[in-house]
Scaffold this motif. Structure first.
Motif, mmCIF file in Angstrom:
data_model
loop_
_atom_site.group_PDB
_atom_site.id
_atom_site.type_symbol
_atom_site.label_atom_id
_atom_site.label_comp_id
_atom_site.label_asym_id
_atom_site.label_seq_id
_atom_site.Cartn_x
_atom_site.Cartn_y
_atom_site.Cartn_z
ATOM 1 N N TYR A 80 -46.624 -11.144 -12.304
ATOM 2 C CA TYR A 80 -47.067 -12.022 -11.219
ATOM 3 C C TYR A 80 -46.304 -11.684 -9.942
ATOM 4 O O TYR A 80 -45.271 -11.017 -9.974
ATOM 5 N N THR A 81 -46.856 -12.125 -8.827
ATOM 6 C CA THR A 81 -46.203 -11.972 -7.527
ATOM 7 C C THR A 81 -46.311 -13.290 -6.770
ATOM 8 O O THR A 81 -47.048 -14.198 -7.168
ATOM 9 N N GLY A 82 -45.591 -13.358 -5.684
ATOM 10 C CA GLY A 82 -45.630 -14.524 -4.818
ATOM 11 C C GLY A 82 -45.045 -14.165 -3.474
ATOM 12 O O GLY A 82 -44.759 -12.993 -3.206
ATOM 13 N N GLN A 83 -44.878 -15.167 -2.648
ATOM 14 C CA GLN A 83 -44.307 -14.951 -1.328
ATOM 15 C C GLN A 83 -43.254 -16.015 -1.055
ATOM 16 O O GLN A 83 -43.492 -17.200 -1.289
ATOM 17 N N ALA A 84 -42.098 -15.577 -0.571
ATOM 18 C CA ALA A 84 -41.026 -16.493 -0.194
ATOM 19 C C ALA A 84 -40.982 -16.604 1.322
ATOM 20 O O ALA A 84 -41.258 -15.645 2.037
ATOM 21 N N THR A 85 -40.642 -17.782 1.796
ATOM 22 C CA THR A 85 -40.399 -18.022 3.210
ATOM 23 C C THR A 85 -39.145 -18.880 3.323
ATOM 24 O O THR A 85 -38.691 -19.472 2.338
ATOM 25 N N ILE A 86 -38.600 -18.936 4.524
ATOM 26 C CA ILE A 86 -37.451 -19.792 4.789
ATOM 27 C C ILE A 86 -37.927 -20.924 5.685
ATOM 28 O O ILE A 86 -38.501 -20.683 6.751
ATOM 29 N N VAL A 87 -37.710 -22.164 5.252
ATOM 30 C CA VAL A 87 -38.077 -23.347 6.030
ATOM 31 C C VAL A 87 -36.891 -24.304 6.005
ATOM 32 O O VAL A 87 -36.478 -24.746 4.925
ATOM 33 N N ASP A 88 -36.361 -24.619 7.178
ATOM 34 C CA ASP A 88 -35.261 -25.589 7.293
ATOM 35 C C ASP A 88 -34.106 -25.297 6.329
ATOM 36 O O ASP A 88 -33.670 -26.167 5.584
ATOM 37 N N ASP A 89 -33.624 -24.071 6.314
ATOM 38 C CA ASP A 89 -32.490 -23.661 5.468
ATOM 39 C C ASP A 89 -32.775 -23.823 3.979
ATOM 40 O O ASP A 89 -31.866 -24.034 3.173
ATOM 41 N N ARG A 90 -34.038 -23.722 3.611
ATOM 42 C CA ARG A 90 -34.429 -23.733 2.198
ATOM 43 C C ARG A 90 -35.313 -22.530 1.947
ATOM 44 O O ARG A 90 -36.046 -22.078 2.822
ATOM 45 N N MET A 91 -35.269 -22.022 0.728
ATOM 46 C CA MET A 91 -36.137 -20.919 0.328
ATOM 47 C C MET A 91 -37.356 -21.526 -0.357
ATOM 48 O O MET A 91 -37.222 -22.295 -1.310
ATOM 49 N N CYS A 92 -38.541 -21.185 0.176
ATOM 50 C CA CYS A 92 -39.786 -21.729 -0.349
ATOM 51 C C CYS A 92 -40.524 -20.649 -1.119
ATOM 52 O O CYS A 92 -40.614 -19.498 -0.685
ATOM 53 N N PHE A 93 -41.064 -21.021 -2.278
ATOM 54 C CA PHE A 93 -41.733 -20.113 -3.195
ATOM 55 C C PHE A 93 -43.212 -20.475 -3.257
ATOM 56 O O PHE A 93 -43.554 -21.603 -3.603
ATOM 57 N N ASP A 94 -44.089 -19.501 -2.940
ATOM 58 C CA ASP A 94 -45.532 -19.722 -3.012
ATOM 59 C C ASP A 94 -46.104 -18.687 -3.973
ATOM 60 O O ASP A 94 -46.080 -17.495 -3.693
ATOM 61 N N TYR A 95 -46.600 -19.169 -5.106
ATOM 62 C CA TYR A 95 -47.159 -18.282 -6.120
ATOM 63 C C TYR A 95 -48.688 -18.291 -6.088
ATOM 64 O O TYR A 95 -49.340 -17.919 -7.055
ATOM 65 N N GLY A 96 -49.262 -18.768 -4.955
ATOM 66 C CA GLY A 96 -50.706 -18.737 -4.778
ATOM 67 C C GLY A 96 -51.432 -19.970 -5.276
ATOM 68 O O GLY A 96 -52.655 -20.017 -5.242
ATOM 69 N N ASP A 97 -50.707 -20.984 -5.699
ATOM 70 C CA ASP A 97 -51.360 -22.200 -6.199
ATOM 71 C C ASP A 97 -51.504 -23.260 -5.108
ATOM 72 O O ASP A 97 -51.966 -24.375 -5.371
ATOM 73 N N GLY A 98 -51.110 -22.924 -3.875
ATOM 74 C CA GLY A 98 -51.236 -23.859 -2.767
ATOM 75 C C GLY A 98 -50.177 -24.944 -2.738
ATOM 76 O O GLY A 98 -50.245 -25.855 -1.922
ATOM 77 N N GLN A 99 -49.191 -24.867 -3.635
ATOM 78 C CA GLN A 99 -48.129 -25.873 -3.674
ATOM 79 C C GLN A 99 -46.758 -25.194 -3.658
ATOM 80 O O GLN A 99 -46.092 -25.106 -4.690
#
Length: 131
Positions: A80-99
């Motif tokens: 599997y793959t996903g995309q990480a972003t940084i928001v407000d000093d947190r690491m956000c994980f998006d695996y394509g499920d919209g959440q």
């Protein structure tokens, strides 16, 4: 006529020393407790210290993971793959499920990190080279 002095009771000499020792012990304990909790990372520090690495660990619910976080934020796991972003000093994980799920990151040793939801530890991992 000689001046009479009264001897200083031993407890009067010991009390300041005991107070100083207790104060130093309390300060040493506070420093140890802070170091044991580790350092919470800023968004820039997450990108510098976590992205570009493999992280293996487990979440609080028992889910094991082994993921590579590429410098561009791409997440690569086993199948599997996903995309990480940084928001407000947190690491956000998006695996394509919209959440996307976002976590604070705290260093818990040289190569150890903890994932935080607020101040609660919800996962842990070990950093290694992303090869």
């Amino acid at each position: 006529m000689p001046i009479k002095t009264s001897p200083v009771p031993p407890t009067a000499r010991i009390l300041p020393i005991l107070w100083l020792a207790a104060t130093l012990a309390a300060l040493a304990f506070a420093a140890t407790a802070t170091a044991a909790e580790g350092e919470r990372l800023s968004g820039d520090e997450i990108q510098q210290q976590v992205w570009g690495h493999r992280v293996q660990g487990a979440m609080a619910g028992g889910q094991q993971y082994d993921e590579v976080y590429r410098q561009d934020g791409k997440i690569e796991g086993d199948g599997y793959t996903g995309q990480a972003t940084i928001v407000d000093d947190r690491m956000c994980f998006d695996y394509g499920d919209g959440q996307p799920a976002c976590y604070g990151v705290r260093h818990d040793g040289d190569e150890s990190i903890e994932w935080l939801d607020g101040n609660e530890v919800v996962g842990e991992g070990e950093l290694s080279n992303a090869e």
